[in-house]
Design an enzyme around this catalytic site. Structure first.
Site, PDB file in Angstrom:
ATOM      1  N   SER A 252      18.492 -26.359  25.570  1.00 30.36           N
ATOM      2  CA  SER A 252      18.400 -26.361  24.110  1.00 30.36           C
ATOM      3  C   SER A 252      17.677 -27.614  23.655  1.00 30.36           C
ATOM      4  O   SER A 252      17.298 -28.456  24.463  1.00 30.36           O
ATOM      5  CB  SER A 252      19.793 -26.313  23.488  1.00 30.36           C
ATOM      6  OG  SER A 252      20.407 -27.579  23.637  1.00 30.36           O
ATOM      7  N   LYS A 253      17.528 -27.706  22.319  1.00 33.30           N
ATOM      8  CA  LYS A 253      16.758 -28.817  21.753  1.00 33.30           C
ATOM      9  C   LYS A 253      17.313 -30.175  22.135  1.00 33.30           C
ATOM     10  O   LYS A 253      16.574 -31.142  22.228  1.00 33.30           O
ATOM     11  CB  LYS A 253      16.766 -28.707  20.226  1.00 33.30           C
ATOM     12  CG  LYS A 253      15.825 -27.642  19.708  1.00 33.30           C
ATOM     13  CD  LYS A 253      15.544 -27.894  18.232  1.00 33.30           C
ATOM     14  CE  LYS A 253      14.839 -26.710  17.608  1.00 33.30           C
ATOM     15  NZ  LYS A 253      15.753 -25.785  16.937  1.00 33.30           N
ATOM     16  N   ARG A 254      18.651 -30.218  22.356  1.00 34.80           N
ATOM     17  CA  ARG A 254      19.202 -31.544  22.642  1.00 34.80           C
ATOM     18  C   ARG A 254      18.702 -32.082  23.994  1.00 34.80           C
ATOM     19  O   ARG A 254      18.909 -33.244  24.315  1.00 34.80           O
ATOM     20  CB  ARG A 254      20.736 -31.524  22.558  1.00 34.80           C
ATOM     21  CG  ARG A 254      21.408 -30.854  23.701  1.00 34.80           C
ATOM     22  CD  ARG A 254      22.889 -30.607  23.440  1.00 34.80           C
ATOM     23  NE  ARG A 254      23.347 -29.527  24.272  1.00 34.80           N
ATOM     24  CZ  ARG A 254      23.735 -29.686  25.522  1.00 34.80           C
ATOM     25  NH1 ARG A 254      23.761 -30.878  26.071  1.00 34.80           N
ATOM     26  NH2 ARG A 254      24.107 -28.641  26.238  1.00 34.80           N
ATOM     27  N   GLY A 256      15.633 -32.415  24.657  1.00 32.78           N
ATOM     28  CA  GLY A 256      14.271 -32.908  24.445  1.00 32.78           C
ATOM     29  C   GLY A 256      13.394 -31.774  23.969  1.00 32.78           C
ATOM     30  O   GLY A 256      13.886 -30.678  23.706  1.00 32.78           O
TER      31      GLY A 256
END
Ligand code: GLU
Length: 489
Positions: A252-254, A256
């Site tokens: 996921s976005k967390r 990077g």
């Protein structure tokens, strides 16, 4: 029967690496079998869908080169291809289901449902719909209607038994009906929901194979009920393994940047991104890793798609990018790197009468970089005289003793006939011998004088591209600055 597959994005964000993998597998499967690849925009979730995201997703698919045969922008026999423009079709399908008695109206409000779910949870029961409106009498319905309630429409599912999904990747996956509830097909505001419209559309668009992420596996039995209720044969399903981060959690976005737009901005090439995505869950089986799109089309098959989640590794993606970048024809590389050169301000120095041909420069340095974004820095000294010199290099190679060596070297370069990579090398080796020093003692300060750096491509190759005048000027200049003490502070 010819293969028809689709990619059906919800326009609720930009295309990320997991979705790119899903598009690619569909596209490869279609191309391998000479079938059709359909793009369909699933925008019925109006609270989260935007037209801007739909445009951005399509733009990035064009950039990746994953063209669709039917869909937005080009139309096709099953147009329109965005679901909000297909509402009459879903209304029609609902009408058929009403007539068949397969659905029933549910008047429970969202608040009431939430309260009952909470009750079940507290009692330790699964928070399923409790079937309250399943068997309302017409009088009860009328009573709800007169309160001003609008119904949602639920599909009536069997209480017992099980549904088996025959998945082309995972094999048979069994779902007990006891864990499924009568799910909503059309909400009380009249908008149909994903599990309904996806099946209506896949049937209408004659989709033969649904290839999608395994986060949708739990939806598949519900969709199978919709097909059954509509009396149509479902497509085959293949649920692709999840893309995981290095800590093996779902990517996921967390973790990077994972959007393809981010990678484009970082100077990654579409062919490398596609090659990398292809290996997220698939392999050709013969050990090949670096492959062209054409090779992937030839080799692609669903039986080589694995079940296990595949770990996404950005270092490997960059390595893969390097492999593709190194193979690019320099003329093509120049075309691709132009936006980076422009943004950097270097483009205005390139391509005039002064300075070497950019294709030749790129050919010399391309093996030494991984991304397009690395290139302006890698070629700068060919077009702009270095003003900053690597400090560690200065300490080692620009000692006072280097000045006479540089002057001697400049003299040789000035007189060299012809001036070429080979003659430069011969001259340097001869000069080193005459001066009884190692060739490196001449080469290192010359490289620093010409480029400002201690590492780079072959000195003689880069010097021959820089040209005689420029080499002589830079080497003399360095000698002068050493003598004047400019480097000794
Ligand atoms: N709109 C769904 C998504 O973006 C598509 C799922 C499917 O392929 O059925 O996840």
């Amino acid at each position: 029967m010819s293969v028809r597959v689709r990619y059906a994005p919800s326009p609720t964000g930009s295309l990320h690496v997991g979705s790119a993998r899903t598009v690619l597998f569909n596209w490869l499967f279609a191309r391998h079998h000479g079938g059709a690849f359909v793009l369909r925009i699933e925008d019925t979730d109006q609270s989260r869908s935007t037209n801007a995201f739909a445009q951005r997703q399509q733009e990035i698919l064009h950039w990746l080169g994953l063209e669709w045969d039917e869909g937005p922008g080009i139309g096709g026999p099953h147009a329109p291809y965005n679901q909000m423009a297909r509402l009459p079709l879903y209304a029609n399908a609902l009408q058929r289901l009403k007539e068949a008695g397969a659905v029933y109206p549910c008047y429970c409000s969202p608040e009431e449902l939430a309260a009952r779910r909470e009750q079940s949870r507290r009692a330790g029961r699964a928070p399923r719909y409790d079937g309250r409106c399943r068997d309302l009498t017409s009088a009860e319905r009328r009573a709800f209607e007169s309160e001003g309630r609008r119904p949602a429409w639920r599909l009536r599912l069997p209480d017992d038994g099980e549904t088996v999904v025959h998945d082309l990747v995972r094999g048979d996956v069994t779902f007990a009906h006891a864990i499924l509830d009568d799910f909503v097909l059309v909400r009380s505001d009249g908008l149909p929901v994903y599990n309904f419209v996806v099946a209506v559309d896949d049937a209408a668009m004659e989709i033969t194979h649904v290839l999608r992420g395994d986060d949708h596996l739990a939806n598949t039995p519900k969709q199978l009920f919709v097909y059954r209720a509509l009396g149509v044969v479902p497509p085959a399903f293949a649920h692709l393994p999840s893309v995981l981060a290095t800590d093996r959690s779902r990517l996921s976005k967390r973790h990077g940047p994972v959007s393809i737009e981010d990678y484009r901005e970082q100077g990654l090439l579409p062919e490398a991104i596609l090659n990398y995505c292809a290996l997220l869950g698939w392999s050709p089986g013969d050990g090949r890793e670096v492959m062209s799109l054409h090779e992937m089309v030839e080799a692609f098959s669903l039986d080589r798609v694995g079940k296990a989640g595949s770990v996404y590794d950005v270092d490997k993606l960059r390595w893969m990018n390097g492999q593709h970048l190194h193979q690019l024809d320099p003329t093509e590389l120049l075309r691709r790197v132009e936006p980076w050169l422009r943004a950097d301000g270097l483009l205005k120095h390139i391509g005039g009468d002064e300075g070497p041909a950019p294709e030749a420069v790129l050919a010399l340095v391309q093996e030494r970089v991984e991304t397009l974004a690395d290139l302006p820095e890698a070629i700068r000294y060919f077009y702009v005289r270095p003003s900053v010199f690597d400090p560690a290099g200065v300490r080692r190679h620009f000692q006072p003793s280097a000045a006479p060596l540089l002057r001697a070297a400049a003299g040789r370069i000035l007189a060299l006939e012809p001036f070429s990579e080979h003659s430069l090398e011969v001259a340097y080796r001869a000069l080193a011998e005459e001066l009884s020093v190692k060739a490196a003692v001449l080469i290192h300060p010359t490289r620093l004088a010409l480029t400002g750096r201690t590492v780079g491509p072959s000195l003689f190759a880069l010097a021959s591209l820089l040209g005689r005048q420029e080499c002589v000027a830079r080497v003399f200049d360095a000698a002068e600055r050493i003598e004047s003490g400019a480097f000794s502070m």
